[in-house]
Write a protein that holds these residues in place. Structure first.
Motif, PDB file in Angstrom:
ATOM      1  N   THR A 104       6.914   1.919  10.301  1.00  0.00           N
ATOM      2  CA  THR A 104       6.056   2.328   9.190  1.00  0.00           C
ATOM      3  C   THR A 104       4.755   2.924   9.709  1.00  0.00           C
ATOM      4  O   THR A 104       4.156   2.401  10.651  1.00  0.00           O
ATOM      5  N   ARG A 152       3.209  -5.300   2.264  1.00  0.00           N
ATOM      6  CA  ARG A 152       4.436  -5.875   1.697  1.00  0.00           C
ATOM      7  C   ARG A 152       5.307  -6.488   2.792  1.00  0.00           C
ATOM      8  O   ARG A 152       5.864  -7.577   2.624  1.00  0.00           O
ATOM      9  N   LEU A 153       5.416  -5.811   3.934  1.00  0.00           N
ATOM     10  CA  LEU A 153       6.219  -6.333   5.044  1.00  0.00           C
ATOM     11  C   LEU A 153       5.579  -7.580   5.648  1.00  0.00           C
ATOM     12  O   LEU A 153       6.281  -8.505   6.081  1.00  0.00           O
ATOM     13  N   ASP A 154       4.258  -7.604   5.676  1.00  0.00           N
ATOM     14  CA  ASP A 154       3.547  -8.789   6.157  1.00  0.00           C
ATOM     15  C   ASP A 154       3.888  -9.993   5.285  1.00  0.00           C
ATOM     16  O   ASP A 154       4.183 -11.083   5.783  1.00  0.00           O
ATOM     17  N   GLU A 165      -0.012  -0.116   1.965  1.00  0.00           N
ATOM     18  CA  GLU A 165       0.701  -0.875   0.941  1.00  0.00           C
ATOM     19  C   GLU A 165       2.024  -1.422   1.465  1.00  0.00           C
ATOM     20  O   GLU A 165       2.357  -2.593   1.258  1.00  0.00           O
ATOM     21  N   LYS A 166       2.783  -0.573   2.180  1.00  0.00           N
ATOM     22  CA  LYS A 166       4.063  -1.026   2.719  1.00  0.00           C
ATOM     23  C   LYS A 166       3.858  -2.053   3.832  1.00  0.00           C
ATOM     24  O   LYS A 166       4.598  -3.043   3.920  1.00  0.00           O
ATOM     25  N   LEU A 167       2.867  -1.840   4.673  1.00  0.00           N
ATOM     26  CA  LEU A 167       2.589  -2.811   5.739  1.00  0.00           C
ATOM     27  C   LEU A 167       2.216  -4.169   5.160  1.00  0.00           C
ATOM     28  O   LEU A 167       2.629  -5.211   5.678  1.00  0.00           O
ATOM     29  N   GLN A 223       6.592 -10.301   3.440  1.00  0.00           N
ATOM     30  CA  GLN A 223       8.003 -10.618   3.664  1.00  0.00           C
ATOM     31  C   GLN A 223       8.195 -11.486   4.899  1.00  0.00           C
ATOM     32  O   GLN A 223       8.986 -12.437   4.892  1.00  0.00           O
ATOM     33  N   ILE A 232      12.601  -7.193   9.627  1.00  0.00           N
ATOM     34  CA  ILE A 232      11.289  -6.934   9.036  1.00  0.00           C
ATOM     35  C   ILE A 232      10.354  -6.310  10.066  1.00  0.00           C
ATOM     36  O   ILE A 232       9.628  -5.352   9.772  1.00  0.00           O
ATOM     37  N   GLU A 282      11.228  -2.649  10.715  1.00  0.00           N
ATOM     38  CA  GLU A 282      10.760  -1.804   9.614  1.00  0.00           C
ATOM     39  C   GLU A 282       9.242  -1.641   9.670  1.00  0.00           C
ATOM     40  O   GLU A 282       8.712  -0.565   9.413  1.00  0.00           O
ATOM     41  N   GLU A 283       8.579  -2.722  10.051  1.00  0.00           N
ATOM     42  CA  GLU A 283       7.121  -2.672  10.192  1.00  0.00           C
ATOM     43  C   GLU A 283       6.718  -1.695  11.295  1.00  0.00           C
ATOM     44  O   GLU A 283       5.795  -0.884  11.117  1.00  0.00           O
ATOM     45  N   ASP A 310       0.178   3.700   5.935  1.00  0.00           N
ATOM     46  CA  ASP A 310       0.896   3.204   4.758  1.00  0.00           C
ATOM     47  C   ASP A 310       0.549   1.731   4.566  1.00  0.00           C
ATOM     48  O   ASP A 310       1.357   0.836   4.797  1.00  0.00           O
TER      49      ASP A 310
END
Length: 237
Positions: free
Chosen positions: A133, A143-145, A139-141, A147, A126, A129-130, A137
């Motif tokens: 990124t 989501r990873l937070d 929204e993705k950050l 996760q 995770i 991937e963070e 971005d």
């Protein structure tokens, strides 16, 4: 209407008492509506309403060819109902927000007790991937937070804790946090994972408290001052 409601609640409690006294176990088939009506001296309509309430709370369920069956209740029924009602006020939201922070700081001992190499590898995946990124971005950050922190709850091994965390995620995932939250972090996810791999529960607790510093700041902006962040769906102001 008030008397009908009171009678239904009384019958609901009598049914639960009867189930306990008769020694029914999870999965057992309960008496039919007309049988309960005779046992309790009330109409089938009242029994049906009482069983409906117990069904909603997860105490019983209706199965084909078997009828009403006893099951383990849903401990978070009340919380689910409140979150989905759209009637939460700011004070209630603030309380739930604080509960989440308390949980994330307080579960260090269980995480250290139950962590595995696979868990640590999942956290690092995770984090990688963070790191890959782009900073814009958001929204993705976000989501990873989620996760990362969800994985910590999973490592705790406590199903009840994970279920409660999922409910809180449902509530808070839509609220807009500051876009520069990652830069303002005192302790990163990578630092937390490093402490989890080589440190102690006390060190992890202290680091998590610092890591959540931006969440305290977001909370203050959400609950005070003339300008408030966008409220999550289902929250009344």
């Amino acid at each position: 209407m008030k008397n009908d409601s009171t009678l239904t609640e009384q019958v609901e409690q009598k049914i639960l008492k009867y189930i306990t006294e008769q020694g029914y176990q999870i999965g057992d088939t309960l008496p039919r509506e007309n049988e309960f009506a005779l046992l309790l001296g009330v109409s089938r309509v009242v029994v049906r309403e009482a069983l409906s309430r117990l069904r909603i709370m997860g105490f019983v369920e209706t199965r084909r060819k078997r009828g009403t069956v006893l099951k383990s209740p849903d401990m978070f029924y009340g919380v689910k109902t409140i979150i989905g009602s759209g009637k939460l006020d700011l004070e209630s939201l603030k309380d739930l927000f604080e509960v989440r922070i308390m949980l994330e700081i307080g579960m260090a001992d269980f995480i250290f007790m139950r962590r595995t190499e696979n868990d640590l590898e999942e956290l690092m995946r995770i984090i990688q991937e963070e790191n890959a990124t782009g900073e814009t971005d958001f929204e993705k950050l976000a989501r990873l937070d989620i996760q990362f922190h969800s994985t910590l709850y999973k490592i705790s091994g406590n199903k009840t804790l994970r279920a409660f965390q999922h409910l809180l995620n449902t509530l808070f995932v839509t609220y807009s946090r500051n876009k520069d939250w990652k830069h303002k972090q005192i302790i990163s996810h990578e630092a937390l994972a490093g402490i989890l791999a080589h440190g102690t529960p006390d060190a992890f607790r202290s680091a998590m408290r610092l890591h959540l510093n931006t969440r305290f700041e977001d909370m203050e902006k959400l609950f005070s001052g003339p300008e408030k962040l966008r409220m999550p769906d289902g929250v009344s102001q």
